[in-house]
Design an enzyme around this catalytic site. Structure first.
Site, short mmCIF file in Angstrom:
data_model
loop_
_atom_site.label_atom_id
_atom_site.label_comp_id
_atom_site.label_asym_id
_atom_site.label_seq_id
_atom_site.Cartn_x
_atom_site.Cartn_y
_atom_site.Cartn_z
N TYR A 164 30.84 85.98 22.03
CA TYR A 164 31.72 84.84 21.76
C TYR A 164 33.07 85.33 21.24
CZ TYR A 164 33.51 80.42 20.06
OH TYR A 164 34.30 79.31 19.86
N ALA A 165 33.05 86.35 20.39
CA ALA A 165 34.29 86.86 19.80
C ALA A 165 35.10 87.71 20.76
CB ALA A 165 33.96 87.67 18.55
#
Length: 410
Positions: A318-319
Site C-alpha cells: 500500500y505504501a
C-alpha cells in the site's frame, strides 16, 4: 447454529401503520390517541368499558443513540360506545407522560404495536424509511398499507420466524433478550477458565475450536456466522454466571447501600458486551482469512495515521506508490453500522471502493443508496442477505464473494 425457537415465544401479535398528524402532532390535535388500530383488538380484546393496559413507549431511529423508552400505560376503549347504531371502533389513548416519545414522531412516520407474550403492548415509533423500520417490518413479516390503517400478524397462531442471529439482533435492539439453550461446550469453558472472562482472543479461539461441522474454506459465510453465534452464546452464559455470583455478594459499602458501585458495575457489563462483540468479530474474520491463505495486514496504518481493519495484500505494498492501486483492497469490520459507516470513507485514500463487513440486518434503502454514492460496498454473511429488500440484495456481497475479489487481485 441458528434456530433458537419461534418468535411466538416472545410475541402474540404485531402490527404496523403510518401515523397521521392528528395522532402525534400537538399543533394539529391534542387528542392523545392512536387511531386506525381497531383490528389490534384481536390481541388486546374488546372490553365494554375503558381498560387500562400496560404499554411501553419507544422512540427508535438510526442515530446510534439508545432508544427513548417509557414504561407507562394506555387506555384501550371503544370510541363509538355512545353510538350503538355503529360498529365498535377501538383506539389506544396515550397519557401525557408518553409525549417525550410520541411527539418525536411526525406525520407518516411509523408506529408498531406489538403484544408481548406477557401481555404488555410495545408501542414503537420510528422515522419513515429508517433502518429500524425496515428491521421491524422484516422481523414481524409486515408491510405498510397505502393508508393509515394497521396491517398485522397473528404470531401466536403462525409461530412467526425462527429466532436466528439476525432476528436476535433486532429483538435485542427493542430490549428483548431471547432465551438460549446452554451450549454443549459451556461446562468445558468453565473448567478451562473458571468464572473469569478470558481475553477476547482466547474466548474466540475456544469458540472456533468447539464448533463442529463448519469449513471456513468451503463455507466461509456459514462458518463466520457459526463462530459468532457460538461465542455469543458462550459469553452470555458466562455473563449470567458471573453476574449471579456478583449479585449474591451484594453492593454494600460499610453500612450503606453502594449505589455508585452498582451503577459502575452495570455500566461495565454494557461496555463489555459492546467491545467484546467487536473484537470477536475481528478475530473470526482474521481466522477466515488465514484459513483461505489470503495475504492481509490487520489494523494497517495508511494516510494520516488512519487505520484500516484489514488491508490487502499488505501495508508495504500500500505504501509503495509503484504498486497498482487497482490491486489494493481494504475491509472495515463493524458488527453494526448505524451512521458510523461514514468513518470508513477516511481510510485508505489510495483505494477507491471501500468494503465494509457487518452483521447488521435490514439496513434501509436510504442508507445503502448513500453508501453506493460514496463508493462503499457492504459485505454480509449470506444468511443475513434475506433481511434486505430484493432490489438491495443484488448489490450486497457475501464473504465468499469478497474473498473471490481479493484472490483475483493477488
Amino acid at each position: 447454529m441458528s434456530g433458537r425457537g419461534f418468535l411466538s415465544k416472545y410475541f402474540i401479535g404485531a402490527a404496523a401503520k403510518n401515523l397521521k398528524g392528528t395522532e402525534v402532532d400537538p399543533k394539529v390535535s391534542r387528542g392523545h390517541e392512536f387511531q386506525g388500530v381497531d383490528v389490534f383488538r384481536a390481541f388486546v380484546g374488546t372490553p365494554s368499558d375503558r381498560e387500562t393496559i400496560p404499554v411501553t413507549y419507544l422512540w427508535m431511529d438510526d442515530s446510534g443513540e439508545d432508544p427513548v423508552r417509557l414504561e407507562l400505560t394506555g387506555t384501550w376503549y371503544n370510541s363509538r360506545k355512545r353510538q350503538p347504531h355503529r360498529s365498535p371502533e377501538y383506539r389506544l389513548y396515550y397519557p401525557a407522560a408518553a409525549e417525550p416519545v410520541v411527539y418525536r414522531a411526525k406525520e407518516n412516520d411509523t408506529l408498531f404495536l406489538c403484544m408481548t407474550a406477557d401481555r404488555r403492548v410495545l408501542a414503537i415509533l420510528c422515522p419513515l424509511g429508517s433502518s429500524i423500520e425496515q428491521k421491524l417490518l422484516w422481523l414481524f413479516g409486515l408491510s405498510l398499507t397505502s393508508g393509515f390503517e394497521l396491517s398485522q400478524r397473528d404470531i401466536a397462531g403462525e409461530g412467526g420466524r425462527d429466532v436466528d442471529f439476525a432476528a436476535r439482533f433486532v429483538l435485542e435492539e427493542i430490549g428483548i433478550e431471547p432465551e438460549e439453550a446452554t451450549p454443549a461446550a459451556f461446562e468445558q469453558l468453565l473448567r478451562k477458565f473458571g468464572l473469569v472472562f478470558p481475553p477476547t482472543a482466547k474466548l474466540s479461539k475456544f469458540a472456533r475450536d468447539t464448533v463442529k461441522d463448519v469449513d471456513p474454506v468451503a463455507q466461509p459465510d456459514k462458518t463466520l456466522m457459526a463462530w459468532m453465534e457460538h461465542e455469543e452464546a458462550l459469553f452470555r452464559h458466562m455473563e449470567k454466571e458471573v453476574l449471579a455470583e456478583r449479585l449474591r455478594t451484594g453492593f454494600v459499602s460499610g453500612n450503606e447501600v453502594d449505589v455508585d458501585g452498582f451503577l459502575k458495575f452495570s455500566l461495565g457489563v454494557q461496555n463489555r458486551r459492546k467491545s467484546r462483540a467487536g473484537y470477536a468479530f475481528g478475530h473470526h474474520i482474521e481466522a477466515v482469512l488465514q484459513a483461505n491463505a489470503v495475504r492481509y495486514k490487520r489494523e494497517a496504518t495508511t494516510e494520516k495515521r488512519n487505520a484500516a481493519d484489514f488491508l490487502f495484500p499488505s501495508e508495504e505494498e500500500y505504501a509503495d506508490p509503484v504498486f497498482p492501486a487497482a490491486r489494493l483492497t481494504m475491509l472495515a469490520a463493524k458488527t453494526t453500522c448505524k451512521d458510523r459507516w461514514r468513518q470508513v470513507l477516511a481510510e485508505a485514500d489510495r483505494i477507491n471502493e471501500k468494503h465494509l463487513l457487518t452483521l447488521e440486518p435490514a439496513i434501509s434503502r436510504t442508507q445503502t443508496d448513500e453508501m453506493q454514492k460514496q463508493n462503499l460496498r457492504l459485505v454480509l454473511p449470506q444468511e443475513i442477505h434475506q433481511s434486505y429488500h430484493e432490489d438491495q440484495q443484488g448489490w450486497l456481497l457475501s464473504v465468499e464473494n469478497f474473498l473471490e475479489i481479493v484472490r483475483g487481485r493477488e
